[in-house]
Scaffold this active site. Structure first.
Site, PDB file in Angstrom:
ATOM      1  CG  ASP A  71      22.262  28.905  20.149  1.00 51.12           C
ATOM      2  OD1 ASP A  71      21.907  29.220  18.995  1.00 51.12           O
ATOM      3  OD2 ASP A  71      22.889  29.656  20.901  1.00 51.12           O
TER       4      ASP A  71
ATOM      5  CB  THR B 189      20.927 -13.951  49.590  1.00 53.79           C
ATOM      6  OG1 THR B 189      21.245 -14.829  50.664  1.00 53.79           O
ATOM      7  CG2 THR B 189      21.277 -14.595  48.264  1.00 53.79           C
TER       8      THR B 189
END
Length: 899
Positions: free
Chosen positions: A331, A724
């Site tokens: 718009d 890890t």
């Protein structure tokens, strides 16, 4: 008032209802009384779904086939005398469950926070003043102010209704809007026939009104019939589906791997319990169980980042879809422009042009070229004051700016009236409104009737192309006025026409048609709504990102095209199409013309839906903005519906996937950037997890095939897979933007999770890591080094390569040395934590016993770092070559830099 009176609200006189509820129809409740009633009646809301208790959330983390496998492995380990291995397995499972439970709680908290940010607001009268409150704070006796686009926050009895229509499909099943009134209804009238009542959960499509709240919370009609135990489950997003497919494939591959490892191990004569534990560990490591957690965090973090930048995500799917957006239908007013309307030009019936000075809503300025005694000017200014639903609020306390209350376009008309000497309140008191036809988006007009001392004024205001058709040709030079209107529109002005008649009363039901050819033309007004300064840059950013902005506006096409050209939306050769031209186009013609249309002007709300579908038919991913009730179908149909947070109706917000809190086009662009970042970071995690999982698998299989002892113990594999990897996986999600997110092509909607460029990177990373790790293992094994040390160093080398690999995955093209590692504090923390835990496993005697490790000589630590970094240097070389190729080609168009 402890208990509500027992009344048939729809069958009782409104005065009796107001009296029974101990309120005032004009002044409303006092703030203190509203607070007291809130304590008595409770919040106006239905009970939320019961949150799962903490123990159940925790228990559900174990509901996974992989976890079942680990439990079986732990039992077998205990049975075969490997108690330490079993303890490690159970501890790993417990940690994984705790992490999952915490992250699920965080994700739920994020969604709750976002729901609060987008809570329904309603207009009420309290202490005689209009104010906005959350619907959950409504109490019986509150006076509601109603208008088109508003959602009803509680059950209420109408006190006033002007052309009021409501959609009640959610409650009664009636698909069409129903007309509302204030007249009494029979006691035995059904719910759908109670036209003087409005109900929670419904919304208005037209008109305005006033009502008194009679029921809240569970006492509302919706509360009585609502299912309090079941909620609709939101469908899985495309990304979730892709992740599930990817996960299923990995589970299948891990089962095959389990069988192969077990078979090769038994053929090699390795004890069953040993090879079984290794096979189980490898099977688990093959499946990145951290991926679902990473996805949840990525989406939650992305939603929070968007919220901080003014974009409230209401649908989870919007986060990922944003990265694929290729068309933004926006718009104009308030989104591309400031929404600070200023009347700059007035045209009187005789053609006299008057210039208005000043800007914004402050009435500081003059009308140049006009006389205050000019009767035509006076009639025009009085008409725009009376035929007006807005108000102006003067500065208060430390404020310096006048504020519009209502539609900005109408507020600007009041400002110019003040500049012309009109006393707004005095005029409105002298000419009270007796009837009205509220603004109709199809007719693009409104009308009001004002009576005083036997005199009548019926005033009309609207779009020139609509209103001029109702005017008496004798009162104007139609061709000249139309030409002037076109000229003003071409100057990026929004043009309004004004007219009046005095011989007949308004008939709200008859509409505007009976007035054709009867109105007296009063003049034109040209309003300027300047573009936002930041939008031009945002438009350029869109174009660089392969996203095409298109203006869809209710303004004149000349006005829209002028603004679009100024902002860079419209390029030479582009055209503007208005609603009439769009209506005349066939679907084939529209699709053929889309490439050249940069402005859709004067469009009807229902035409927005056609525009969305036309773009989607060309495989475009469409974001559509909207703020009105009739925008809801287009917002729902768009791939990403974007509602305006300030001017948007509650219906529009409910249909949209995203709500922009500042109504700014630039905020939409920032949200797209965040959406791209979320998907980009998820792909980084997928690449990292997949690469590290394959490393372990290939190293183990090579050892089995070549006749070497197992390079890793089962518990070491589990440690790498859970600790890890886990220390840095989620942290990778927190990566910030690389800076070129908006210079890439939109992500294709059908793109696979792992693409060809990702596979090429994966091949390089895995081959480099496996050669380095397995080569080191073979060399140390042949050198006569004690096997416990060889296995510990191999275990450490795999961890080191993963730490270097996570740096590789931060970018597909930028060097790890050019990226500031400290900018992602989460990743830095994860690397530090991972290293610290690994040092503990290697150099702590108790951990040595559990994880089958021995201390590594410090001289070997440097060697492991150098060998482990090989994966970094290989990827750095690939990135350098990729950057060099890009520089040689001279990229001008947006490109897809895959992870």
């Amino acid at each position: 008032m402890q208990v509500l009176p027992s009344l048939n609200w729809h069958a009782a006189e409104s005065e009796k209802i107001v009296e029974a509820l101990e309120t005032d129809a004009q002044v409303g409740l006092s703030g203190s009384e509203a607070t007291e009633r809130l304590k008595q009646h409770g919040l106006n809301e239905l009970p939320e779904d019961k949150h799962k208790p903490l123990w159940r959330v925790f228990a559900l983390q174990f509901a996974s086939p992989l976890i079942y496998i680990l439990f079986v492995a732990a039992v077998i380990s205990f049975a075969m005398g490997h108690g330490s291995d079993a303890v490690v397995i159970l501890v790993v499972v417990l940690i994984n469950a705790l992490i999952g439970a915490v992250q699920e709680g965080r994700a739920e908290h994020s969604m709750t926070t976002l729901r609060k940010l987008s809570a329904l607001k309603v207009r009420v009268v309290r202490d005689g003043k209009e104010s906005n409150v959350e619907a959950r704070e409504l109490v019986p006796g509150d006076i509601l102010l109603l208008g088109a686009g508003d959602q009803v926050g509680a059950d209420a009895r109408l006190l006033e209704a002007a052309a009021l229509e409501a959609t009640e499909a959610a409650l009664t099943g009636e698909s069409l809007p129903v007309q509302k009134h204030t007249e009494l209804v029979d006691e035995d009238a059904g719910l759908g026939d109670r036209r003087n009542m409005i109900y929670s959960g419904t919304h208005f499509t037209a008109g305005r009104g006033r009502a008194v709240v009679v029921a809240t919370g569970l006492q509302t009609e919706v509360g009585k019939i609502a299912s309090l135990t079941a909620t609709a489950e939101e469908p899985k997003t495309p990304l979730e589906v892709r992740l599930k497919q990817f996960g299923n494939w990995l589970v299948g591959a891990s089962i095959v791997l389990f069988v192969l490892v077990l078979a090769f191990g038994l053929l090699r004569g390795i004890p069953f319990v040993t090879i079984f534990m290794v096979a189980i560990s490898q099977m688990v490591s093959m499946v990145p169980e951290g991926l679902p957690v990473a996805m949840t965090i990525a989406l939650a973090v992305g939603m929070q980042r968007m919220a901080r930048r003014g974009a409230i995500v209401r649908r989870l799917a919007a986060v990922e879809t944003l990265g694929s957006t290729s068309i933004i239908c926006s718009d104009k007013t308030g989104t591309l422009t400031k929404n600070e309307m200023t009347v700059t030009t007035l045209i009187l019936p005789d053609g006299l042009q008057i210039e208005a000075t000043g800007a914004g809503y402050s009435p500081e300025g003059k009308l140049l070229g006009a006389s205050k005694d000019d009767a035509a000017l006076k009639s025009l200014l009085e008409a725009i004051t009376l035929c007006n639903d807005a108000n102006l609020v003067p500065p208060e306390a430390e404020e310096t700016r006048w504020r519009p209350l209502g539609d900005p376009t109408e507020a600007a008309l009041l400002t110019v009236a003040l500049k012309g000497g009109v006393e707004l309140e005095t005029l409105r008191d002298e000419w009270p409104r007796r009837a009205e036809i509220p603004f109709d988006s199809a007719a693009k007009m409104m009308a009001t009737q004002h009576d005083r001392d036997g005199k009548r004024r019926v005033l009309f205001k609207g779009a020139p192309e609509k209103l001029l058709d109702l005017c008496d040709p004798a009162t104007l030079d139609l061709a000249q006025v139309q030409q002037t209107s076109e000229k003003l529109a071409g100057q990026a002005l929004r043009v309004l026409a004004v007219a009046e008649v005095s011989d007949s009363p308004l008939d709200e039901k008859a509409g505007f048609e009976p007035w054709r050819g009867r109105l007296r033309f009063l003049g034109l007004l040209g309003q300027l709504d300047p573009p936002r300064e930041e939008v031009k840059e945002a438009v350029a950013e869109c174009l660089a990102a392969g996203i095409r902005p298109v203006m869809v506006t209710g303004d004149h096409k000349a006005t829209g095209l002028a603004i679009a050209t100024e902002l860079g939306i419209s390029k030479p050769g582009d055209i503007a199409v208005d609603s009439g031209e769009l209506e005349a186009m066939s679907e084939a013609d529209l699709r053929a013309s889309l490439e050249r249309i940069s402005v859709f002007a004067r469009v009807q709300p229902e035409q927005k839906l056609r525009i969305v579908k036309a773009f989607q038919s060309q495989k475009q991913v469409v974001a559509m903005t909207g703020d009105g009730v009739n925008d809801a179908p287009a917002l729902a149909a768009a791939d990403v519906g974007v509602a305006m947070g300030i001017t948007g109706t509650e219906v529009a917000k409910g249909a949209a996937k995203i709500v922009i809190t500042d109504d700014n086009f630039a905020t939409i662009v920032k949200a797209i950037e965040e959406g791209r970042l979320v998907y980009q970071n998820l792909k980084k995690v997928v690449l990292f997890l997949f690469a590290t999982s394959i490393d372990e698998v290939l190293v183990l299989l090579l050892a089995l095939l070549c006749g070497y002892p197992l390079p890793l113990a089962a518990v070491q594999i589990l440690w790498i897979n859970i600790v890890t990897e886990g220390a840095v996986t989620v942290n990778l999600i927190m990566e910030g933007p690389e800076g070129d997110e908006m210079r890439r092509r939109p992500t294709p909607m059908g793109e696979q999770l792992i693409t060809r460029p990702m596979l090429q990177r994966l091949l390089l990373m895995v081959s480099t890591s496996v050669v380095a790790i397995f080569g080191f293992f073979v060399w140390r094994e042949a050198s006569g080094v004690p096997f416990e040390l060889v296995q510990t160093e191999t275990f450490t080398l795999i961890a080191v390569t993963q730490w270097f690999n996570v740096l590789n995955c931060r970018s597909a093209t930028q060097s790890s040395f050019s990226l500031d590692v400290l900018r992602n504090r989460w990743l830095v923390g994860g690397l530090i934590l991972g290293n610290a835990l690994h040092v503990l496993v290697i150099y702590n005697a108790s951990m040595n016993h559990i994880f089958h490790t021995v201390p590594i000589p410090l001289a070997d630590v440097f060697l492991l770092g150098v060998i482990g970094s090989s994966v970094l240097w290989a990827e750095e070389l690939r990135k350098w070559r990729a950057r060099r190729r890009s520089a040689e080609v001279g990229i001008k168009e947006p490109v897809q830099r895959d992870q």
